[in-house]
Design an enzyme around this catalytic site. Structure first.
Site, short mmCIF file in Angstrom:
data_model
loop_
_atom_site.label_atom_id
_atom_site.label_comp_id
_atom_site.label_asym_id
_atom_site.label_seq_id
_atom_site.Cartn_x
_atom_site.Cartn_y
_atom_site.Cartn_z
N CYS A 114 0.75 -1.01 -0.27
CA CYS A 114 0.34 0.06 0.38
C CYS A 114 1.10 1.74 -0.07
CB CYS A 114 -1.06 0.10 1.06
SG CYS A 114 -2.39 1.37 1.20
N HIS B 156 -9.14 -3.79 -2.15
CA HIS B 156 -7.92 -3.14 -1.11
C HIS B 156 -8.25 -1.43 -0.99
CE1 HIS B 156 -4.09 -2.26 0.04
NE2 HIS B 156 -4.38 -0.83 -0.33
N GLU B 157 -9.33 -1.10 -2.02
CA GLU B 157 -8.86 0.28 -2.47
C GLU B 157 -10.31 0.75 -1.68
OE1 GLU B 157 -6.42 2.05 -2.90
OE2 GLU B 157 -5.23 0.63 -4.16
N HIS C 91 -10.01 1.06 1.97
CA HIS C 91 -9.68 2.28 1.91
C HIS C 91 -10.73 3.41 2.23
CE1 HIS C 91 -5.00 2.41 2.00
NE2 HIS C 91 -5.48 2.09 0.85
ZN ZN Z 1 -4.20 0.70 0.11
#
Ligand code: ZN
Length: 185
Positions: A99, A141-142, A145
């Protein structure tokens, strides 16, 4: 266009729930500028994805790559207010993730391998599509966030969390292709 400063783990902007973007404002100058700057920032740091809170904007916007079409072209998607539905909770895919907000580290995370995504794109059009494999992992994953979640929160075995150099030397990074393991989101 501008390369934006990337927030690193510990900055509170990475830990908050981001606000939706009014779909009517997607084609307006503010959102369009943010999209362009996020593209440029992601390219500068060789990321495979980037979420708005990583550049200090707590809104529900991500850029996610990892998809290659039939002609071998990379497809990078802009997604606004994305909603993910897991298609099969038992079909899981593990890989070493990285990341841009946790620079220099790699950690083993397992996630659902196939998902459906509903979102608006950069033109303000509604999208609905399925993803599987690596692009599905990048997307999750995005989107994490946007809810203040970092991949490190999803590492179950902290022995599989290491600095990049040590990970390459001592952990089994094999089993995923090189492009993938070099990528940060
Ligand atoms: Zn990330």
């Amino acid at each position: 266009m501008a390369i934006l400063k990337v927030a690193r783990m510990g900055h509170p902007v990475l830990r908050q729930k981001c606000q939706p973007i009014d779909p009517e404002k997607i084609t307006g100058p503010e959102v369009q500028r943010l999209i362009r700057d996020m593209y440029e920032t992601m390219a500068e740091y060789n990321g495979v994805g980037l979420a708005a809170p990583q550049v200090h904007q707590p809104v529900r916007l991500v850029i996610a790559g990892g998809e290659v079409d039939d002609e071998g072209r990379h497809n990078i998607r802009v997604l606004i207010n994305p909603e993910i539905t897991v298609l099969d909770e038992n079909d899981r895919l593990g890989m070493y993730e990285g990341c841009l907000s946790v620079p220099g580290m790699r950690g083993w995370v397992e996630r659902p391998a196939s998902i459906k995504v509903a979102a608006w794109n950069e033109k303000g059009e509604k999208l609905d599509f399925a993803l599987e494999g690596f692009p599905a992992v990048v997307m999750q994953h995005e989107c994490d966030h946007l809810d203040g979640i970092l991949y490190v929160d999803r590492i179950e075995d902290t022995k599989k969390f290491a600095y990049e150099e040590e990970a390459e030397r001592y952990l089994d990074l094999a089993g995923q292709d090189m492009d993938e393991e070099e990528s940060d989101g």
